[in-house]
Enzyme design. Structure first.
Site: not given
Lengths: 104, 143, 231
Positions: C117, C120-122
């Site tokens: 991601c 962000c850091s999905c």
């Protein structure tokens, strides 16, 4: 917001990601803007992140989303992998045009 | 926004050069170029394709404050105070120094505090007093 | 990982300002009635019970049960229920950060999937638990989309030129998990045996399962890389 909008694009369509100026938050990555890919799947409609990010939910624009597949060699000038390599990401309908409409 | 892959590459290299570790000197200049304005207004989280050197991909479990931050932020979303996309937007709004300078979950909790202030749900002085009280209490428990 | 919610026991670790800020925000939110202490506790119980072994189980079962595999690939969210994961939990509407759209990406002899991601850091917390620290770093996010084969090589994964590397930049409401191919040397294995070789990294797509590597041999995540901010 309660009715599901009819998707403008179908699986297999060639689409170009709009290359628009963005001042603030968006989830359409710079590296796909202006590039053409293929719609590979539909995703459920949702409020576009450009509205949701500012807390605009009730009046937020509710659009279909799509998975778009790109060739890596199209995205990067010096792609060091192989011709077969691809990248998939999702776009709201707000960001997509039929391929060929947007001039590079 | 740059359009060709080569132009975008050049853009991203410069954007990467703005991070705190290796930055352009910026001191509220009287005037800047449109190109630099384009770089400065680019949404911070959009960093895919910026060159970076290989680093060890370290493993690390959640510390208590990190898990608690996740939980507090999710509870605020659950109960309709904000949504997670607003949180991500607020992380970008922290500015480059804090965005890249803070640990991942420190970005979350900082934005949560700011969101409550912006909504008038808490005041900044109330937050400061509560932090002082919490700090004194926890220090007392651990001494 | 069992005492991460309120009233953690006294401990020796240094107090960090992040801990102070989090607790201040939480206490103020509870005092103002924005959410309850019980909400926090309930979410904690759910979050602390998340583990990638659920994902491992889904892959192992898919290797043994073609009908399950077909269901999982067709509707990951619904089929998760068969291994005890309800994406609507713990709130009844899913988690605010990961919501409820789950898709499983199948590897083939000519296709390797990997997840990042960039924005962000999905990450699919309901089936994989909390994301690894490296997955959240700007470094991984910057490089995986553009130099996937180099980054995979840094994880020890070298893929031949005729295998398509497909990077999935998880940038909206969908959450993804990779279904690797069943490795050689596992003929006749039980679901439990197979699940044990499907590590978290296999499910992100930065590793491939091997008959001689089980999850228990992968180093455990040490708690805290640097103790947060030092005062």
């Amino acid at each position: 917001m309660t009715t599901t909008p009819t998707p403008r694009f179908q699986v297999g369509d060639q689409v170009t990601v709009r290359d628009a100026t963005t001042m603030f938050h968006t989830r359409t990555q710079g590296y796909v803007r202006g590039h053409t890919g293929t719609v590979t799947e539909h995703r459920p409609a949702w409020i576009v992140p450009e509205d949701e990010a500012f807390g605009i939910i009730e009046n937020g624009r509710y659009t279909p989303f799509y998975v778009v597949r790109f060739k890596q060699t199209d995205l990067w000038p010096d792609y060091t992998g192989f011709e077969v390599d691809t990248l998939e990401t999702e776009c709201s309908e707000l960001w997509l045009e039929p391929a060929g409409k947007e001039k590079k | 926004m740059a359009s060709t892959p080569t132009q975008y590459d050049s853009f991203q290299r410069q954007a990467a050069n703005l991070t705190p570790a290796d930055r352009l000197p910026l001191d509220s200049p009287y005037e800047i170029s449109n190109e630099l304005y384009g770089l400065l207004r680019k949404v911070l989280h959009d960093l895919g394709g910026q060159p970076d050197t290989p680093v060890p991909f370290t493993e690390k479990g959640e510390e208590d404050w990190e898990m608690n931050t996740y939980l507090t932020c999710e509870c605020l979303g659950w109960r309709g105070v904000w949504n997670s996309e607003e949180r991500r937007r607020r992380e970008n709004d922290l500015g480059a120094t804090q965005y890249f300078g803070l640990p991942y979950y420190a970005r979350w909790i900082t934005t949560a505090a700011k969101a409550l202030v912006d909504r008038g749900l808490i005041t900044t002085d109330e937050l400061g007093r509560k932090m002082d009280e919490v700090r004194a209490r926890l220090e007392g428990q651990r001494s | 990982m069992s005492t991460t919610h309120s009233h953690a026991p006294l401990k020796e670790s240094p107090l960090t300002e992040f801990e102070v800020l989090e607790l201040a925000v939480r206490e103020l939110a509870i005092e103002k009635g924005l959410f309850s202490a019980d909400d926090h506790r309930r979410f904690a119980e759910w979050a602390e019970s998340r583990t990638y072994t659920v994902g491992s189980r889904m892959v192992a079962r898919s290797w043994l049960d073609p009908a399950f595999k077909e269901r999982l690939l067709r509707d990951g969210t619904e089929t998760s229920k068969e291994v005890g994961v309800d994406w609507l939990q713990p709130t009844g509407q899913g988690t605010p950060s990961d919501y409820t759209y789950f898709y499983v990406l199948e590897n083939t002899p000519k296709l390797h999937n990997v997840i990042v991601c960039t924005l962000c850091s999905c990450y699919p917390r309901p089936v994989l638990g909390m994301s690894p620290d490296w997955y959240r770093t700007p470094n991984y996010r910057r490089r995986m989309v553009r130099w996937p084969r180099q980054v995979l090589a840094e994880f020890g994964l070298h893929l031949p030129p005729d295998v398509e590397v497909r990077v999935h930049d998880s940038n909206q409401k969908s959450r993804f998990m990779v279904m690797p191919m069943r490795p050689e040397g596992t003929e006749g294995w039980s679901e439990d045996q197979l699940a044990a070789i499907v590590t978290r990294d296999c499910l992100i797509g930065v590793a491939l399962p091997r008959a001689d590597v089980t999850a228990s041999q992968v180093p455990k995540q040490p708690k805290g890389r640097n103790g947060g901010n030092k005062r």
